[in-house]
Structures are given as structure tokens and as C-alpha cells.
Write a protein that holds these residues in place. Structure first.
Motif, PDB file in Angstrom:
ATOM      1  N   TYR A  99      28.938  41.496  73.789  1.00 36.83           N
ATOM      2  CA  TYR A  99      28.760  41.330  72.347  1.00 36.83           C
ATOM      3  C   TYR A  99      28.680  39.845  72.012  1.00 36.83           C
ATOM      4  CZ  TYR A  99      33.962  41.038  72.424  1.00 36.83           C
ATOM      5  OH  TYR A  99      35.278  40.730  72.691  1.00 36.83           O
TER       6      TYR A  99
ATOM      7  N   THR B 284      32.104  48.453  66.625  1.00 36.82           N
ATOM      8  CA  THR B 284      31.374  48.884  67.818  1.00 36.82           C
ATOM      9  C   THR B 284      29.878  48.600  67.714  1.00 36.82           C
ATOM     10  OG1 THR B 284      31.178  51.126  66.906  1.00 36.82           O
ATOM     11  CG2 THR B 284      33.043  50.684  68.370  1.00 36.82           C
ATOM     12  N   ASP B 285      29.394  48.335  66.512  1.00 32.47           N
ATOM     13  CA  ASP B 285      27.965  48.052  66.349  1.00 32.47           C
ATOM     14  C   ASP B 285      27.541  46.758  67.029  1.00 32.47           C
ATOM     15  OD1 ASP B 285      29.646  47.084  64.073  1.00 32.47           O
ATOM     16  OD2 ASP B 285      27.822  46.021  63.541  1.00 32.47           O
TER      17      ASP B 285
ATOM     18  N   LYS C  60      29.494  52.726  73.139  1.00 40.16           N
ATOM     19  CA  LYS C  60      29.821  52.578  71.716  1.00 40.16           C
ATOM     20  C   LYS C  60      30.564  53.803  71.214  1.00 40.16           C
ATOM     21  CE  LYS C  60      26.030  49.572  70.167  1.00 40.16           C
ATOM     22  NZ  LYS C  60      24.907  49.449  69.206  1.00 40.16           N
TER      23      LYS C  60
END
Length: 314
Positions: free
Chosen positions: A6, A12-13, A294
Motif C-alpha cells: 500500500y 483496505t481500499d 482485501k
């Protein structure tokens, strides 16, 4: 290789599947083809930026701390494992490293041979919560059948290990859990249970020699009303302020607030492996494929599950 990374703090997006070079090992490291990764609350606390004082803000970041897999290469100084061994392990710095990908390079001192009786997702579930449970046991101290221990939020992975270890030590344990988990926490060793969906443990008028708050929702301030003199409050989900200030606050109270920052050590894992070989149960309630990482974190962050949640990488 494929890995989950990330590039900003968030939900979680922000997680994405990326392509990266396969890690190159150093002399004291092993390269593991990852088969499974277990999810821990620290994963999303770091990802959400709650631990940025310790994790830093450099991106991209990786996620996941505990893994299991097959050794595919060893460094020139490694003698504890060999290529082809089934192992489980953890990262050296859980604030800055992550294992959720196809391969991971870690020091050989942080991998252990997988017990034959358990599978890869069970093995990946051991290091963080297992070591924390052993440390909690040590902080609670010697227990007898007269020792009253409250475990709040007892149905997750930490509670799974702790309840079984407390039972082996003879403690009188009360587990707080939801209705659907009561029979499980009893199987793990709870002498009595409190269904938090129907009653409030804070109003029952019972005090304890130790309170372990695995949910992170009670907190030391509320827990004091449940604590005997000279009892301990075990806090495995501290915020950075608690980590810094708790030692000072403890100078002025007989009811100690113990911040739990565990690091899996060889003697701790050896102890757990022996307990597993003797029948200690590891329950993984849900396993998600790598492509649904996710969704795995969405599920885990909602809570309410029993035992551990894991991701099947390969």
C-alpha cells in the motif's frame, strides 16, 4: 513475485497486488516460498496510520507479520534449516516489514520447523499471538485454582492460546465472548463465561487477580474496578502514548498496567511447539485466497470470528 502493498495509510481500499523482484537473501537468511499468512490486528493498526510513530511514513509498505511455507534457499551461514523444510516464522521488524507475498527473506533465527500435526495456515497462526500469550502468562505470574483471571474478548487467536495455557497452569479463568463463541472458549479452558451481548462484566461485582483485555475495548481505567489490590491489567493492544507513559503511571498504583510488546523468541516458540505436539488446539475459522486479501482484512477487522483468519498464498 506478487505481493500485497500500500502507498498511503487507510482502509483496505489502499491494499493492492503488485509485482516485485524476488528477495535476495543474506548469509544469515532463508528464502521461503510462502504458503499461508495469518492476519493480526497490528497489521491494520499500522496500515491505518495508528502506529506511524513507530512504523514511519515511508511508502510503499508491505503487510502481514506471520507466515508459513517451504524453504527454497538458505544463506551460507544457515545450519538450522535446509531447502525443502516446511517452516513457519515471522519478520524481524513488524513495524516496517511485511510477508504477504509469494516469497519472503528472513533471518534463520525467525523460522521454525512446522509441527507435522498441523497445516500451513495453522502454523502461520502461531508466532505473534502465541508468543504474546506466553508473555501474558509470564506477566500474570504463578497461578493456582484460587487465581482468578478475566480474559476479555477471549474468542480470537490470542485468547485461543492464552485460555489453553492458563488451563494447563491451573488458573480459574473467566472468558468474555459473544454467544456463538461460548462453547468454544469453554473447550479452550474457561471455567466460566460472560456473554457480552447479554450482560456487562463490569457490573457483576467480581474482582480478579489479572485482567487481560484482548478486545481493546475495556481499557485500564474501566478495568480498575474489576482488579484486586496488586493485580495486573494486561494490554496487548496499546497505543503509542500508553507505551511511553505506562511505566511512570505504574509507580503510583498497586494495580499495574502492563503493556505487552512481545517478540517471538526461540525458547517461546519451542514451548509452544511442545504444547501443540501435546494437543494444544489451533483453530482457523476462515481462510481466504491471496487474490481476496482485501476481503480477508475486511472480514478480520469486523471481528466476531473464532480463532484466527488466514490467507492462502500458494
Amino acid at each position: 513475485m506478487k505481493a500485497i502493498t500500500y502507498k498511503a495509510f487507510g482502509g483496505t481500499d489502499v491494499l493492492e497486488i503488485t509485482d516485485e523482484p524476488q528477495p535476495v537473501i543474506q548469509a544469515d537468511q532463508v528464502l521461503v516460498h510462502v504458503k499461508a499468512v495469518a492476519i493480526n490486528p497490528l497489521d491494520w493498526k499500522i496500515r491505518k496510520g495508528e502506529m506511524k510513530l513507530m512504523s514511519g511514513s515511508r511508502f510503499p509498505k508491505h503487510t502481514g507479520t506471520d507466515f508459513a511455507g517451504i524453504v527454497v534457499a538458505i544463506g551460507s551461514s544457515v545450519t538450522s534449516v535446509k531447502e525443502g523444510d516446511a517452516v513457519f516464522g515471522t519478520v524481524k521488524n513488524n513495524m516496517k516489514e511485511g510477508v504477504l507475498g509469494e516469497y519472503v527473506a528472513v533471518p534463520s533465527t525467525l523460522v521454525w520447523k512446522k509441527p507435522v500435526a498441523i497445516n500451513f495456515v495453522q502454523a502461520a497462526s502461531i508466532p505473534t499471538v502465541g508468543a504474546a500469550a506466553v508473555m501474558a502468562l509470564q506477566k500474570i505470574g504463578k497461578t493456582t485454582t484460587q487465581s482468578r483471571v478475566l480474559v476479555n474478548g477471549a474468542a480470537g487467536g490470542f485468547g485461543m492460546f492464552l485460555l489453553q495455557l492458563l488451563k494447563r497452569n491451573g488458573a480459574n479463568t473467566t472468558a468474555v465472548a459473544a454467544t456463538h463463541a461460548l462453547s468454544t472458549v469453554k473447550q479452550w479452558g474457561a471455567n466460566s463465561v460472560v456473554d457480552y451481548t447479554k450482560e456487562n462484566v463490569l457490573t457483576k461485582g467480581i474482582t480478579y487477580d489479572a485482567v487481560v483485555d484482548l478486545s481493546g475495548k475495556m481499557g485500564y481505567k474501566k478495568a480498575q474496578q474489576l482488579m484486586n489490590v496488586n493485580s495486573v491489567f494486561i494490554d496487548p493492544i496499546p497505543n503509542p502514548v500508553d507505551i511511553l507513559l505506562t511505566p511512570i503511571k505504574n509507580l503510583f498504583s498497586s494495580k499495574k498496567h502492563v503493556v505487552l510488546l512481545s517478540t517471538p523468541a526461540r525458547e517461546t516458540i519451542d514451548f509452544l511447539v511442545k504444547a501443540i505436539n501435546d494437543g494444544l488446539d489451533i483453530e482457523v475459522s476462515n481462510v481466504f485466497p491471496f487474490a481476496q486479501s482485501k476481503e480477508a482484512y475486511d472480514y478480520a477487522e469486523k471481528g466476531g470470528y473464532i480463532g484466527k483468519v488466514a490467507i492462502d498464498v500458494n
